[in-house]
Write a protein that holds these residues in place. Structure first.
Motif, PDB file in Angstrom:
ATOM      1  N   VAL A  99      -1.139   7.019 -20.364  1.00  0.00           N
ATOM      2  CA  VAL A  99      -0.409   7.182 -19.110  1.00  0.00           C
ATOM      3  C   VAL A  99      -1.210   8.071 -18.181  1.00  0.00           C
ATOM      4  O   VAL A  99      -1.624   9.173 -18.550  1.00  0.00           O
ATOM      5  N   ARG A 100      -1.452   7.582 -16.970  1.00  0.00           N
ATOM      6  CA  ARG A 100      -2.246   8.351 -16.015  1.00  0.00           C
ATOM      7  C   ARG A 100      -1.421   9.503 -15.458  1.00  0.00           C
ATOM      8  O   ARG A 100      -0.276   9.329 -15.030  1.00  0.00           O
ATOM      9  N   LYS A 101      -1.988  10.690 -15.496  1.00  0.00           N
ATOM     10  CA  LYS A 101      -1.314  11.867 -14.954  1.00  0.00           C
ATOM     11  C   LYS A 101      -1.244  11.763 -13.430  1.00  0.00           C
ATOM     12  O   LYS A 101      -2.195  11.331 -12.788  1.00  0.00           O
ATOM     13  N   PRO A 102      -0.122  12.156 -12.834  1.00  0.00           N
ATOM     14  CA  PRO A 102      -0.036  12.127 -11.367  1.00  0.00           C
ATOM     15  C   PRO A 102      -1.019  13.118 -10.751  1.00  0.00           C
ATOM     16  O   PRO A 102      -1.340  14.152 -11.341  1.00  0.00           O
ATOM     17  N   VAL A 103      -1.500  12.776  -9.571  1.00  0.00           N
ATOM     18  CA  VAL A 103      -2.450  13.622  -8.857  1.00  0.00           C
ATOM     19  C   VAL A 103      -1.864  13.981  -7.495  1.00  0.00           C
ATOM     20  O   VAL A 103      -1.434  13.102  -6.735  1.00  0.00           O
ATOM     21  N   LEU A 104      -1.829  15.273  -7.198  1.00  0.00           N
ATOM     22  CA  LEU A 104      -1.405  15.749  -5.892  1.00  0.00           C
ATOM     23  C   LEU A 104      -2.637  16.132  -5.089  1.00  0.00           C
ATOM     24  O   LEU A 104      -3.566  16.746  -5.620  1.00  0.00           O
ATOM     25  N   LEU A 105      -2.645  15.771  -3.820  1.00  0.00           N
ATOM     26  CA  LEU A 105      -3.766  16.077  -2.945  1.00  0.00           C
ATOM     27  C   LEU A 105      -3.403  17.230  -2.020  1.00  0.00           C
ATOM     28  O   LEU A 105      -2.308  17.266  -1.451  1.00  0.00           O
ATOM     29  N   GLY A 106      -4.313  18.179  -1.880  1.00  0.00           N
ATOM     30  CA  GLY A 106      -4.139  19.266  -0.933  1.00  0.00           C
ATOM     31  C   GLY A 106      -4.875  18.944   0.355  1.00  0.00           C
ATOM     32  O   GLY A 106      -6.052  18.560   0.337  1.00  0.00           O
ATOM     33  N   LEU A 107      -4.194  19.085   1.497  1.00  0.00           N
ATOM     34  CA  LEU A 107      -4.767  18.795   2.809  1.00  0.00           C
ATOM     35  C   LEU A 107      -4.631  20.023   3.692  1.00  0.00           C
ATOM     36  O   LEU A 107      -3.650  20.774   3.604  1.00  0.00           O
ATOM     37  N   ARG A 108      -5.610  20.241   4.559  1.00  0.00           N
ATOM     38  CA  ARG A 108      -5.513  21.386   5.462  1.00  0.00           C
ATOM     39  C   ARG A 108      -4.378  21.161   6.452  1.00  0.00           C
ATOM     40  O   ARG A 108      -4.259  20.108   7.060  1.00  0.00           O
ATOM     41  N   ASP A 109      -3.554  22.210   6.608  1.00  0.00           N
ATOM     42  CA  ASP A 109      -2.401  22.141   7.509  1.00  0.00           C
ATOM     43  C   ASP A 109      -2.623  23.099   8.675  1.00  0.00           C
ATOM     44  O   ASP A 109      -3.749  23.365   9.053  1.00  0.00           O
ATOM     45  N   ALA A 110      -1.547  23.657   9.197  1.00  0.00           N
ATOM     46  CA  ALA A 110      -1.622  24.527  10.372  1.00  0.00           C
ATOM     47  C   ALA A 110      -2.329  25.835  10.053  1.00  0.00           C
ATOM     48  O   ALA A 110      -2.366  26.292   8.909  1.00  0.00           O
ATOM     49  N   ALA A 111      -2.876  26.444  11.077  1.00  0.00           N
ATOM     50  CA  ALA A 111      -3.537  27.735  10.926  1.00  0.00           C
ATOM     51  C   ALA A 111      -2.513  28.814  10.599  1.00  0.00           C
ATOM     52  O   ALA A 111      -1.357  28.752  11.023  1.00  0.00           O
TER      53      ALA A 111
ATOM     54  N   ALA B  44       0.292  16.149  -0.743  1.00  0.00           N
ATOM     55  CA  ALA B  44       0.680  14.746  -0.698  1.00  0.00           C
ATOM     56  C   ALA B  44       0.393  14.114  -2.055  1.00  0.00           C
ATOM     57  O   ALA B  44      -0.473  14.580  -2.797  1.00  0.00           O
ATOM     58  N   ASP B  45       1.117  13.056  -2.382  1.00  0.00           N
ATOM     59  CA  ASP B  45       0.894  12.317  -3.621  1.00  0.00           C
ATOM     60  C   ASP B  45      -0.225  11.314  -3.402  1.00  0.00           C
ATOM     61  O   ASP B  45      -0.205  10.560  -2.426  1.00  0.00           O
ATOM     62  N   GLU B  46      -1.209  11.299  -4.286  1.00  0.00           N
ATOM     63  CA  GLU B  46      -2.329  10.383  -4.128  1.00  0.00           C
ATOM     64  C   GLU B  46      -1.869   8.929  -4.080  1.00  0.00           C
ATOM     65  O   GLU B  46      -2.455   8.107  -3.367  1.00  0.00           O
ATOM     66  N   ASP B  47      -0.817   8.596  -4.810  1.00  0.00           N
ATOM     67  CA  ASP B  47      -0.327   7.217  -4.831  1.00  0.00           C
ATOM     68  C   ASP B  47       0.117   6.740  -3.450  1.00  0.00           C
ATOM     69  O   ASP B  47       0.105   5.533  -3.173  1.00  0.00           O
ATOM     70  N   ASP B  48       0.506   7.668  -2.584  1.00  0.00           N
ATOM     71  CA  ASP B  48       0.937   7.283  -1.246  1.00  0.00           C
ATOM     72  C   ASP B  48      -0.214   6.754  -0.398  1.00  0.00           C
ATOM     73  O   ASP B  48       0.012   6.135   0.648  1.00  0.00           O
ATOM     74  N   TYR B  49      -1.443   7.006  -0.823  1.00  0.00           N
ATOM     75  CA  TYR B  49      -2.619   6.571  -0.054  1.00  0.00           C
ATOM     76  C   TYR B  49      -3.258   5.303  -0.604  1.00  0.00           C
ATOM     77  O   TYR B  49      -4.155   4.745   0.023  1.00  0.00           O
ATOM     78  N   ARG B  50      -2.810   4.837  -1.742  1.00  0.00           N
ATOM     79  CA  ARG B  50      -3.515   3.743  -2.414  1.00  0.00           C
ATOM     80  C   ARG B  50      -3.496   2.428  -1.635  1.00  0.00           C
ATOM     81  O   ARG B  50      -4.379   1.593  -1.790  1.00  0.00           O
TER      82      ARG B  50
ATOM     83  N   ILE C 293      -8.886  18.262   0.334  1.00  0.00           N
ATOM     84  CA  ILE C 293      -9.685  19.447   0.012  1.00  0.00           C
ATOM     85  C   ILE C 293      -9.408  19.941  -1.400  1.00  0.00           C
ATOM     86  O   ILE C 293     -10.133  20.778  -1.924  1.00  0.00           O
ATOM     87  N   LEU C 294      -8.373  19.392  -2.037  1.00  0.00           N
ATOM     88  CA  LEU C 294      -7.984  19.837  -3.368  1.00  0.00           C
ATOM     89  C   LEU C 294      -7.292  18.694  -4.088  1.00  0.00           C
ATOM     90  O   LEU C 294      -6.542  17.924  -3.484  1.00  0.00           O
ATOM     91  N   ARG C 295      -7.577  18.567  -5.381  1.00  0.00           N
ATOM     92  CA  ARG C 295      -6.885  17.591  -6.238  1.00  0.00           C
ATOM     93  C   ARG C 295      -6.230  18.358  -7.383  1.00  0.00           C
ATOM     94  O   ARG C 295      -6.917  19.057  -8.127  1.00  0.00           O
ATOM     95  N   TYR C 296      -4.908  18.235  -7.515  1.00  0.00           N
ATOM     96  CA  TYR C 296      -4.172  18.976  -8.538  1.00  0.00           C
ATOM     97  C   TYR C 296      -3.587  18.000  -9.554  1.00  0.00           C
ATOM     98  O   TYR C 296      -2.848  17.083  -9.205  1.00  0.00           O
ATOM     99  N   SER C 297      -3.910  18.222 -10.832  1.00  0.00           N
ATOM    100  CA  SER C 297      -3.375  17.378 -11.902  1.00  0.00           C
ATOM    101  C   SER C 297      -3.428  18.164 -13.202  1.00  0.00           C
ATOM    102  O   SER C 297      -4.371  18.042 -13.977  1.00  0.00           O
ATOM    103  N   TRP C 298      -2.407  18.983 -13.447  1.00  0.00           N
ATOM    104  CA  TRP C 298      -2.410  19.840 -14.638  1.00  0.00           C
ATOM    105  C   TRP C 298      -2.461  18.984 -15.899  1.00  0.00           C
ATOM    106  O   TRP C 298      -1.660  18.059 -16.075  1.00  0.00           O
ATOM    107  N   SER C 299      -3.418  19.281 -16.758  1.00  0.00           N
ATOM    108  CA  SER C 299      -3.711  18.569 -17.998  1.00  0.00           C
ATOM    109  C   SER C 299      -4.158  17.129 -17.764  1.00  0.00           C
ATOM    110  O   SER C 299      -4.182  16.321 -18.693  1.00  0.00           O
TER     111      SER C 299
END
Length: 306
Positions: free
Chosen positions: A4-16, A141-147, A212-218
């Motif tokens: 089972v593929r672990k979900p991946v969250l993407l970090g994007l630059r937001d407001a200053a 954001a969830d990476e799956d939303d961009y697929r 700018i960041l990919r988060y996927s614990w384990s």
């Protein structure tokens, strides 16, 4: 049975980030740059470079409590922006162990009443002397939303120079790698050592190149270059002796977003892989940050991401 593929969250630059946000929950914000916030009852991290002994600059702060855990967790990644430390130093080596630049903080909810954060006056002094990048919030954001929104045009333009230099039919390879039928024919093409990993990397980020960041614990890291033994032989946690697991990685797009707030700072990397104790251990009554483990991979062609 397929894993089972672990979900991946993407970090994007937001407001200053404007000013110095304060309040009981200021440390729950994820951000790049600025100065590190501290969890209640935990000393603010103020690491020094092991080479030049100068204060390190905060690259990112990630608030990342684990699911079904009573603990808060705050991760800081620091870097030395001194040119003398970067030129010819550890940054010029592939797959570098940069353990000292990462701090891991986590604290149980029950002790929030015992908080003793850095006093406002001292925080102002700290901000004045510690090198800083301009701070921005990080949204998730969830990476799956961009697929379903992969555009080949920009990916082609990014890799055109690479194709000309290497003499490889990159457009054909990339088109095959991004096809909806999941065809992996491009991986069987005879290509130079190390290029295949780069192709896989570009394929995966093509849908959201501003990440700018990919988060996927384990989960599984996205390697930019072929990993060395440092990845397969991760050191045990220095406190509990437990295994370390992949948690997140910093991406090439972050480099151009780290704008200097003072002293003409700059850092260069391809991707930074962050591994943490799988038990997320924390010594009882401990009030200083815990060190975790990270590996740097150089960008094989950093100009592609500028």
């Amino acid at each position: 049975m397929a894993a089972v593929r672990k979900p991946v969250l993407l970090g994007l630059r937001d407001a200053a980030v404007h000013g110095s946000p304060t309040g009981p929950d200021a440390w729950t914000a994820s951000k790049l740059g600025g100065v590190p916030d501290a969890l209640p009852a935990v000393a603010a991290p103020r690491p020094l470079c092991e080479r030049c002994r100068q204060p390190l600059a905060l690259v990112v702060q990630v608030y990342c409590p684990l699911e079904a855990s009573p603990f808060h967790r705050l991760l800081h990644v620091f870097a030395c922006a001194c040119p003398a430390c970067g030129d010819g130093g550890a940054r010029s080596v592939k797959d570098v162990d940069w353990t000292a630049q990462l701090q891991d903080l986590h604290l149980q909810d029950a002790v929030q009443g015992a908080a003793h954060p850095v006093p406002p006056g001292e925080q102002m002094v700290l901000s004045a002397v510690v090198p800083q990048f301009l701070p921005y919030y990080i949204c998730v954001a969830d990476e799956d939303d961009y697929r379903d929104f992969v555009s080949l045009d920009h990916a082609h333009s990014l890799l055109r120079d690479y194709q000309q230099r290497e003499g490889i039919a990159m457009e054909q390879l990339l088109s095959q790698s991004l096809s909806s039928d999941g065809d992996e024919k491009y991986e069987k093409t005879v290509i130079k050592s190390g290029d295949q990993m780069f192709y896989k990397f570009m394929k995966r980020i093509a849908a959201c190149q501003e990440q700018i960041l990919r988060y996927s614990w384990s989960g599984e890291p996205l390697f930019l270059t072929c990993p060395t033994s440092k990845v397969t032989e991760l050191p045990a946690c220095s406190h509990c002796g437990g295994q370390r697991t992949f948690e997140f990685q910093l991406m090439p797009a972050l480099v151009s977003m780290l704008k200097s707030a003072n002293l003409g700072l700059s850092v260069e990397f391809g991707t930074i892989l962050v591994y943490t104790c799988e038990k997320s251990c924390w010594p009882q009554n401990h009030q200083t940050p815990m060190e975790e483990y990270c590996i740097i991979q150089e960008d094989p062609d950093e100009l592609l991401f500028k």
